[in-house]
Enzyme design. Structure first.
Site, PDB file in Angstrom:
ATOM      1  N   ASP A  93     -17.524  -3.574  -0.430  1.00 43.14           N
ATOM      2  CA  ASP A  93     -17.855  -4.432  -1.568  1.00 43.14           C
ATOM      3  C   ASP A  93     -18.719  -3.755  -2.629  1.00 43.14           C
ATOM      4  OD1 ASP A  93     -17.612  -7.106  -2.766  1.00 43.14           O
ATOM      5  OD2 ASP A  93     -19.786  -7.161  -2.506  1.00 43.14           O
TER       6      ASP A  93
ATOM      7  N   ARG B 149       8.374   6.921 -11.475  1.00 45.36           N
ATOM      8  CA  ARG B 149       9.168   6.863 -10.249  1.00 45.36           C
ATOM      9  C   ARG B 149       9.176   8.213  -9.557  1.00 45.36           C
ATOM     10  NH1 ARG B 149      12.934   2.721  -9.751  1.00 45.36           N
ATOM     11  NH2 ARG B 149      13.310   3.708  -7.724  1.00 45.36           N
TER      12      ARG B 149
ATOM     13  N   LYS C 249      -8.030  -5.710  -0.311  1.00 45.73           N
ATOM     14  CA  LYS C 249      -8.813  -4.488  -0.075  1.00 45.73           C
ATOM     15  C   LYS C 249      -9.427  -4.468   1.327  1.00 45.73           C
ATOM     16  CE  LYS C 249     -11.554  -5.166  -3.553  1.00 45.73           C
ATOM     17  NZ  LYS C 249     -10.949  -6.406  -4.103  1.00 45.73           N
TER      18      LYS C 249
END
Length: 305
Positions: free
Chosen positions: A165, A239, A147
């Protein structure tokens, strides 16, 4: 608001609690109400005229009934003369009595906005909150999913950091969630191997933003052993449409896009594409549905077997 304290100064410890903002009654602020007293009562010309129209006994009962509910404050508008008995009742019951030169609707509008925002429900979510193409995006994922590295690359590409965070989110309207950074973490980004970085000093003042509305959640999902792509572990329709879902925050359904993480994937480009796609879908442009419609149209054009 140019408020002046005229009586009841011993009531300085009265406070508005955050939970009060979620209750329907009593309201945080409003004009003088004896049946459902507001936490902050505004006393304008009409309210003073109402009190003046009562006989002495009724006036005494009404004033003591108002004070008995222990409002946080009473505000007299337009610098009107405060009745002596109202001042005495406020002093006896330690009820803060203020006066302001502003009109009642000005005080009501100003205080309603600021009090509702300050006392709104708050929650802290784990992840990196960024502004990407003017859209507030919360990047989530398990520890070690990348991240912070992704956030650093997006910042280097011209996007802006709001919080790393631990982002504090506030419900400021029924469907509007505002995200801000705690004071302790402002301008800081922690990247494994590099430690804590000051984004403002490294990339300039335009690389950070104090707050942003949450519009999209991007969840990073590491691929497990044996998984080649997202279609191997889920519905093959993903997909076409992508792994689109929702994350509930304050009972608000926030769109969430899950991006598989694997070596060699350019996540920053994928996040930018996800944000662009979200912006198009919010305008009614859905490429997957367009393809499905084209295919259905083509099948209708084929001759019978």
């Amino acid at each position: 608001m140019a408020l002046r304290w005229v009586s009841g100064m011993r009531g300085e410890s009265r406070a508005l609690e955050p939970g009060v903002a979620q209750a329907r009654r009593p309201s945080l602020i409003g004009y003088l109400n004896v049946i459902y007293p507001n936490k902050i009562q505004i006393i304008g010309s009409e309210e003073l005229n109402y009190l003046d129209g009562l006989d002495s006994r009724q006036r005494w009962e009404v004033m003591h009934k108002i004070a008995a509910y222990q409002p946080v404050a009473l505000i007299v508008t337009k610098d009107q003369t405060v009745p002596a008995d109202l001042r005495e009742v406020a002093e006896e019951t330690s009820t803060p009595l203020w006066i302001s030169p502003k009109r009642g609707h000005e005080l009501l509008t100003y205080l309603q906005y600021h009090l509702a925002r300050m006392l709104a429900a708050k929650i802290t979510l784990h992840g990196v909150f960024l502004e990407v193409f003017s859209i507030g995006v919360l990047i989530t994922g398990e520890a070690g999913s990348g991240k912070s590295e992704l956030a650093l690359e997006l910042i280097s590409r011209g996007h802006r950091l709001v919080a790393d965070d631990a982002t504090e989110f506030t419900l400021i309207a029924p469907d509007v969630i505002d995200g801000t950074c705690p004071e302790l973490l402002q301008d800081l980004l922690e990247v494994r191997g590099l430690g804590v970085l000051n984004v403002r000093e490294m990339f300039g003042h335009m690389s950070v933003k104090p707050s942003k509305y949450l519009r999209l959640v991007v969840h990073l999902k590491p691929l497990r052993d044996g998984e080649v792509n997202l279609g191997d572990s889920g519905d093959t329709l993903t997909r076409l449409t992508g792994d689109i879902g929702h994350r509930e925050v304050f009972d608000v359904q926030v769109p969430m896009i899950t991006i598989p993480v694997a070596s060699g994937r350019n996540l920053s480009v994928l996040v930018e594409a996800a944000v662009r796609s979200h912006a198009l879908k919010s305008k009614g442009i859905d490429p997957a549905q367009t393809f499905i419609d084209r295919q259905a149209h083509q099948l209708r054009r084929l001759p019978p077997w």
